[in-house]
Design an enzyme around this catalytic site. Structure first.
Site, PDB file in Angstrom:
ATOM      1  N   LEU A   1      11.241   8.384  -5.908  1.00  0.00           N
ATOM      2  CA  LEU A   1      10.452   9.166  -4.961  1.00  0.00           C
ATOM      3  C   LEU A   1      10.358   8.505  -3.596  1.00  0.00           C
ATOM      4  O   LEU A   1      10.156   9.171  -2.588  1.00  0.00           O
ATOM      5  CB  LEU A   1       9.038   9.388  -5.519  1.00  0.00           C
ATOM      6  CG  LEU A   1       8.938  10.166  -6.822  1.00  0.00           C
ATOM      7  CD1 LEU A   1       7.502  10.176  -7.325  1.00  0.00           C
ATOM      8  CD2 LEU A   1       9.451  11.589  -6.643  1.00  0.00           C
TER       9      LEU A   1
ATOM     10  N   GLY B   1       6.376  -1.402   0.826  1.00  0.00           N
ATOM     11  CA  GLY B   1       6.324  -2.853   0.821  1.00  0.00           C
ATOM     12  C   GLY B   1       6.121  -3.441  -0.570  1.00  0.00           C
ATOM     13  O   GLY B   1       6.544  -4.552  -0.852  1.00  0.00           O
TER      14      GLY B   1
ATOM     15  N   ASP C   1      -6.168  -0.037   4.274  1.00  0.00           N
ATOM     16  CA  ASP C   1      -4.779   0.344   4.575  1.00  0.00           C
ATOM     17  C   ASP C   1      -4.623   1.864   4.603  1.00  0.00           C
ATOM     18  O   ASP C   1      -3.671   2.414   4.059  1.00  0.00           O
ATOM     19  CB  ASP C   1      -3.822  -0.273   3.559  1.00  0.00           C
ATOM     20  CG  ASP C   1      -2.381  -0.289   4.069  1.00  0.00           C
ATOM     21  OD1 ASP C   1      -2.191  -0.207   5.295  1.00  0.00           O
ATOM     22  OD2 ASP C   1      -1.456  -0.377   3.251  1.00  0.00           O
TER      23      ASP C   1
END
Length: 831
Positions: free
Chosen positions: A522, A526, A641
């Site tokens: 998919l 990182g 994040d």
């Protein structure tokens, strides 16, 4: 006259004190150069934290003297900048570095003649020069407080965090002629003028090494580089003409890494090995013969692990068999069979013809001399190439999109890992699909039985594996049954928490993902790759397989398990289970049919599916998820994040926040925290977090504001606004302040009836990205503002983002108030 003993002792003490003061003054290092304090050959400036030193030096066995900068306490000396590269001084010269009466830095020889000067126009002639802990030597105007000149703008053989690597002239790094001679050598490193740009090393005017084009997070021709994470690289637009420059950020204050170009043309990423107290490098190029540009000629492919290293692409043969057999591959290869569109009409009429085909070449460094079409999807790219006889190959790269080649394919390298897929145009006869001919028919008949038998055995093996996985009883994490060693989980790692989460056997995941097949992939980030899978009851799943070299370890893995397993909210992605066997670490999530928000939002075609109702539902859904994290869950969590790629969309386009590997828990009464480990993604970090490591729920509010503006505009927060020469956050405030907020909206939204709601969202987004945390609303207030018609406060001037303004009055006004280096992020461990 006799002197009393007391008087003698008093004079002696005063003399000793005076000598001590003078000695201390001489020994005390300073980082400032003024008009009244020039430095001579035996004196230096030292940055405040003793990291860098500036002074005169003699390289190697050379008798010449140069003014340069080096790392102070890291032997042997590594010189990262030299002022008078082309104009050396003699060793016995009584030279000095001073600030002249015109305010410029000058190197003077024994006759007080200028050997080197900054040669800039200084308005007030009241300047000082300072050596910073970043290794930058800057000339500052004490009246206007502006930086007039800095060594970072004139790199030598090194690129430090904060420096710029550009396309021409002084924006390149250049090698020394030799280890003893800093004079400009044969090699230079910089960016090409392509769109998107590539990293190059040139030898004179010829290419020597190529790093491939930039995909938004990395150069795709460097398989060792992980997108936007390990090297903290950022590519910034430079001007309205399409130029760009590259910067690298600091890993951390104690882990300084910098690019260094050796005299022989090898580019290295250097670092200090603290365990052995020696300089070492973590990457270099060229590292093998295949890294050298165009080593195998046109239509040749280089594989470093085979001998000979050069081979022709499928459907091609050496242009000269004799030269090729002798190891001279420079003339490359030519087609063995002419493609259909190149044949003349008479030949087409005389024989039955088949259309050209595309043969995939996997895991390679894509060729040079490409054209790219960022608005084409995969199908459009293939159709364009098939419909143009000049098109020899195409590729579709995430972050770049459609790339096509109409010239000879050169500088192709086969990687052992990583790399991209190239679709090479071949005549039908070269595809292996032509089954005509008696020999082929006989061969197929002969091996048919073997294939059937082999297929039966394979299916039997797969069936047994499947049944074994099916019958495996799911375990659960508890407080006593975990064992791992080394890089693996230890017994104590998860025992401190009481929760239950299914643990799957690795063989179950193998079956579910078809052995992590490429067609089930998919995406990749990182942390590693994500694969689609199917569990036994027919439940679709997404499996995140953490890469062994991702830079993320057991802590992030544990963090995500411990946090997300306890969270239940319709706007948070659901963790179904995990797996850890050996060094394998996998997280199993619910499958999200529409992948991540960025795949729609930043795609010119898919973006049309995001009408106003859908976008507003996404905006509110993310907000509700954050309220749950910040206030309503059993744990108080700061995500750290938030970005569009971490917002997943289900089949109804409902948003779910994902990726909690970097999340941080807070006590219910705790408002702020500090960290020395700054993690996250450039462009989404709040100023106080990026600059000082201060964490609070307002850090997530800032990231949410950035995403909100991205959702309304359809543009990435790092995208360049060409006609204004500024970046979206600065552009957003500037347009809003001037009553032109409608310019920020996606074109597909401007024509709808949602204009008032869109402008309100922009207003709220600007409140969320305020520089000071206390000026930002909480997420509860944000959602309330979005869903009501209350009067909103006016957003303040965002000085932190306006530092990126170019050629505007605002930009000049605040230029000195914001560190230039802050744009490239120091002390950052991004993804």
């Amino acid at each position: 006259m006799a002197i009393s003993k007391a008087t003698f002792v008093n004079h002696l003490c005063m003399t000793c004190l005076y000598i001590l003061i003078i000695s201390l003054q001489r020994c005390q290092a300073t980082d400032i150069l003024t008009k009244d304090s020039p430095i001579s050959l035996d004196q230096t400036l030292v940055s405040s934290n003793q990291i860098f030193e500036l002074g005169f030096f003699g390289p190697g066995n050379s008798s010449n003297r140069y003014l340069g900068i080096w790392f102070k306490n890291f032997p042997p000396r590594k010189f990262i900048w030299v002022a008078n590269r082309q104009n050396p001084l003699s060793a016995d010269t009584n030279a000095s570095l001073t600030i002249g009466n015109d305010g410029n830095l000058r190197i003077l020889d024994a006759d007080q003649k200028t050997v080197w000067s900054t040669s800039i126009k200084v308005q007030f002639n009241e300047t000082i020069a300072k050596l910073t802990d970043a290794g930058n030597f800057a000339l500052n105007d004490t009246i206007s407080r502006l930086t007039l000149w800095e060594s970072f703008d004139y790199p030598g053989n090194s690129l430090l965090p904060g420096m710029r690597l550009g396309t021409t002239g002084k924006d390149l790094i250049t090698s020394w002629k030799s280890d003893d001679d800093p004079t400009r050598g044969d090699f230079a490193v910089g960016l090409s003028g392509d769109q998107p740009p590539q990293a190059f090393t040139w030898r004179g005017s010829k290419a020597y090494w190529r790093g491939g084009p930039w995909d938004g997070g990395k150069f795709i021709g460097i398989p060792e580089q992980e997108g936007g994470y390990s090297n903290q690289m950022t590519l910034m637009p430079q001007n309205s003409l399409g130029g760009a420059y590259l910067t690298i950020g600091l890993y951390s204050s104690s882990d300084i890494r910098w690019l260094y170009l050796r005299p022989d043309g090898v580019l290295q990423l250097n670092y200090m090995d603290g365990d052995h107290n020696v300089w070492d490098y973590s990457w270099e190029a060229p590292a093998n013969p295949c890294d050298v540009y165009k080593v195998c000629g046109a239509f040749g492919i280089c594989t470093n692990t085979r001998s000979p290293i050069c081979d022709c692409l499928r459907g091609f043969v050496p242009q000269s068999d004799d030269e090729w057999s002798k190891g001279n591959w420079t003339r490359g290869c030519v087609r063995r069979t002419e493609i259909l569109c190149a044949k003349n009409d008479s030949s087409l009429a005389s024989v039955k013809t088949q259309p050209d085909v595309f043969q995939v070449v996997r895991g390679i460094k894509l060729p040079d001399h490409y054209e790219y079409y960022p608005y084409m999807d995969t199908d459009d790219c293939r159709s364009w190439c098939l419909g143009n006889c000049s098109c020899k190959a195409y590729a579709f790269v995430e972050g770049i999109h459609c790339m096509v080649w109409t010239q000879d394919l050169i500088d192709i390298q086969q990687f052992s890992f990583g790399g991209e897929n190239l679709f090479l145009r071949l005549a039908y006869e070269e595809s292996g699909d032509d089954k005509k001919g008696q020999a082929v028919a006989i061969s197929l008949t002969a091996i048919g039985g073997v294939l059937v038998l082999g297929g039966f055995m394979f299916c039997l093996y797969r069936w047994k594996t499947y049944k074994k996985g099916k019958n495996t009883k799911l375990n659960h994490i508890n407080s006593e049954d975990q064992i791992l060693s080394g890089d693996m989980l230890q017994e104590d790692d998860l025992t401190k928490e009481t929760f239950e989460l299914p643990i799957y056997k690795f063989e179950q995941i193998i079956v579910a993902t078809d052995n992590f097949s490429y067609r089930n992939k998919l995406g990749e980030g990182g942390f590693g790759a994500v694969y689609k899978g199917m569990l036994d009851p027919g439940q679709q799943i997404a499996v995140k397989r953490l890469s062994g070299h991702s830079g993320q370890g057991i802590e992030e893995f544990k963090n995500e398990i411990l946090l997300i397993s306890k969270l239940q909210h319709r706007n948070l992605v659901k963790l179904l289970g995990c797996c850890f066997e050996g060094k394998e670490r996998l997280l199993i999530y619910e499958y999200m049919k529409n992948k991540s928000l960025d795949t729609f939002l930043f795609d010119p075609k898919k973006r049309r599916q995001l009408d106003w109702t859908t976008r507003f539902n996404i905006i509110r859904g993310i907000g509700r998820g954050l309220i749950y994290l910040h206030r309503d869950s059993s744990l108080r969590i700061i995500h750290r994040d938030l970005k569009c790629s971490n917002i997943l969309l289900d089949e109804k386009m409902n948003p779910k926040i994902s990726d909690f590997g970097l999340a941080r828990t807070f006590q219910l009464t705790q408002e702020l925290a500090n960290t020395r480990r700054i993690v996250g993604t450039y462009g989404y970090m709040s100023p106080e977090y990026a600059m000082r490591g201060v964490i609070s729920e307002k850090s997530d509010v800032f990231s949410y504001g950035v995403m909100l503006l991205e959702i309304i505009s359809g543009k990435r927060n790092t995208e360049f606004i060409r006609h204004e020469q500024i970046y979206p956050l600065g552009h957003a405030w500037k347009s809003w302040n001037e009553g032109r907020g409608i310019e920020l909206m996606d074109e597909s939204l401007v024509e709808s009836t949602c204009l008032t709601d869109c402008l309100r969202c922009i207003h709220v987004g600007l409140l969320c990205v305020q520089d000071l945390a206390e000026d930002r609303p909480t997420m509860t207030e944000v959602v309330s503002m979005l869903c009501s018609e209350t009067v909103l406060p006016e957003p303040k001037v965002p000085l932190f983002t306006l530092q990126r303004l170019s050629d505007t009055n605002i930009g000049e006004k605040f230029k000195n108030m914001c560190s230039i280096n802050a744009a490239t992020m120091s002390m950052m461990e991004g993804r």
